[in-house]
Design an enzyme around this catalytic site. Structure first.
Site, PDB file in Angstrom:
ATOM      1  CE1 TYR A  50      -3.028  -3.039   0.445  1.00  0.00           C
ATOM      2  CE2 TYR A  50      -3.508  -2.324   2.687  1.00  0.00           C
ATOM      3  CZ  TYR A  50      -3.707  -3.201   1.649  1.00  0.00           C
ATOM      4  OH  TYR A  50      -4.587  -4.235   1.812  1.00  0.00           O
TER       5      TYR A  50
ATOM      6  CG  HIS B  54      -0.988  -8.681   0.331  1.00  0.00           C
ATOM      7  ND1 HIS B  54      -0.616  -7.357   0.380  1.00  0.00           N
ATOM      8  CD2 HIS B  54      -2.320  -8.671   0.082  1.00  0.00           C
ATOM      9  CE1 HIS B  54      -1.673  -6.596   0.162  1.00  0.00           C
ATOM     10  NE2 HIS B  54      -2.705  -7.364  -0.040  1.00  0.00           N
TER      11      HIS B  54
END
Length: 289
Positions: A51, A117
């Site tokens: 991110y 992830h």
């Protein structure tokens, strides 16, 4: 039904049942969003290295602690980060974990939760990453380890690995009334894995749904509040995201009403497999479990 404010994970640690997610939160806004979220009552921050706002999110926690250190404690905040594909594999994962520990060192020596992830690498890299996560968990530098976007076959691979020692406590996947993932939910319940629901608001793509709006009027709540409450009543840890400071409090204001079981079922669409997330669009069946 009564929705708990926290769940106890297989690791023994408690995780708040609702979080603020910072996916796509601009770097220059992340600190303010996280700080405000903590001020209005959130105690769970969900970030990721990919991110690009992990450090800024941690800075928001630090700012909150600094403004009232007697009452605002690091141990009261549950912070999550994730290791993305390019950093998977034993050595790369260790380096990634060290970067996150460096980012958080000013407020603590540990990270509450680290997830793989995505399973979109290969078996050796996935298992090498888990090996690194286990080592840091045993050293106390990560309190809880888990996965994200894993289907049952990826989890079976992990459980069957000869180096497997610490079971995943969390699997974070997209879940909402139009993506029920019933097989994966059943599998996770059997394994004692807590499911975290990202994109519970379907990125706003279903706010015009007739059933959703009918329930919004019936309960006197916003469509977002109905969706968050639905997710909580399904037993998921729920990760609504907003970049709007005004909506932070509204999204948290979901513990003062209850959807009937009939309305939970009414909103749920088992025939739908609607995916809003970019990660899963390439192969909608990959993460169905």
């Amino acid at each position: 039904m009564s929705v708990p404010s926290t769940y106890t994970l297989k690791s023994g640690y408690k995780i708040p049942s609702i979080a603020i997610g910072v996916f796509k939160t601009p770097v220059d806004e992340a600190t303010a969003i996280v700080h405000k979220a903590l001020q209005v009552g959130y105690r769970h921050i969900d970030s990721a290295q990919i991110y690009k706002n992990e450090k800024q999110s941690i800075d928001g926690i630090a700012k909150w602690i600094k403004e009232n250190p007697e009452n605002n404690k690091r141990e009261d905040v549950f912070f999550t980060t994730k290791i993305f594909n390019d950093d998977q594999g034993y050595e790369l994962a260790k380096a990634a974990i060290e970067r996150s520990l460096e980012n958080i060192k000013d407020i603590s020596s540990y990270i509450d939760l680290v997830l793989i992830h995505s399973p979109r690498t290969d078996k050796d890299r996935r298992l090498g990453t888990w090996k690194a996560l286990q080592e840091y968990a045993k050293a106390g530098k990560i309190h809880t380890i888990g996965v994200s976007n894993f289907g049952a076959r990826h989890l079976d691979e992990l459980y069957a690995w000869e180096g497997f020692e610490i079971p995943p406590s969390i699997n974070q996947v997209e879940l909402h009334p139009w993506l029920l993932r019933e097989n994966l939910v059943k599998y996770s319940n059997e394994k004692g894995i807590v499911l975290e629901a990202y994109a519970p608001l379907v990125r706003g793509q279903k706010f015009d749904d007739p059933k959703l709006n009918e329930l919004s009027k019936k309960y006197g709540k916003t469509p977002a509040q109905i969706l968050i409450r639905w997710s909580l009543q399904k037993g998921f840890v729920t990760l609504p995201k907003t970049a709007n400071l005004d909506r932070l409090a509204s999204n948290l204001d979901v513990f003062n009403f209850e959807l009937s079981q009939e309305d939970v079922d009414y909103l749920s669409d088992p025939e739908s497999h609607y995916i809003s997330s970019l990660l899963s669009k390439d192969d909608p069946t990959e993460f169905e479990g």
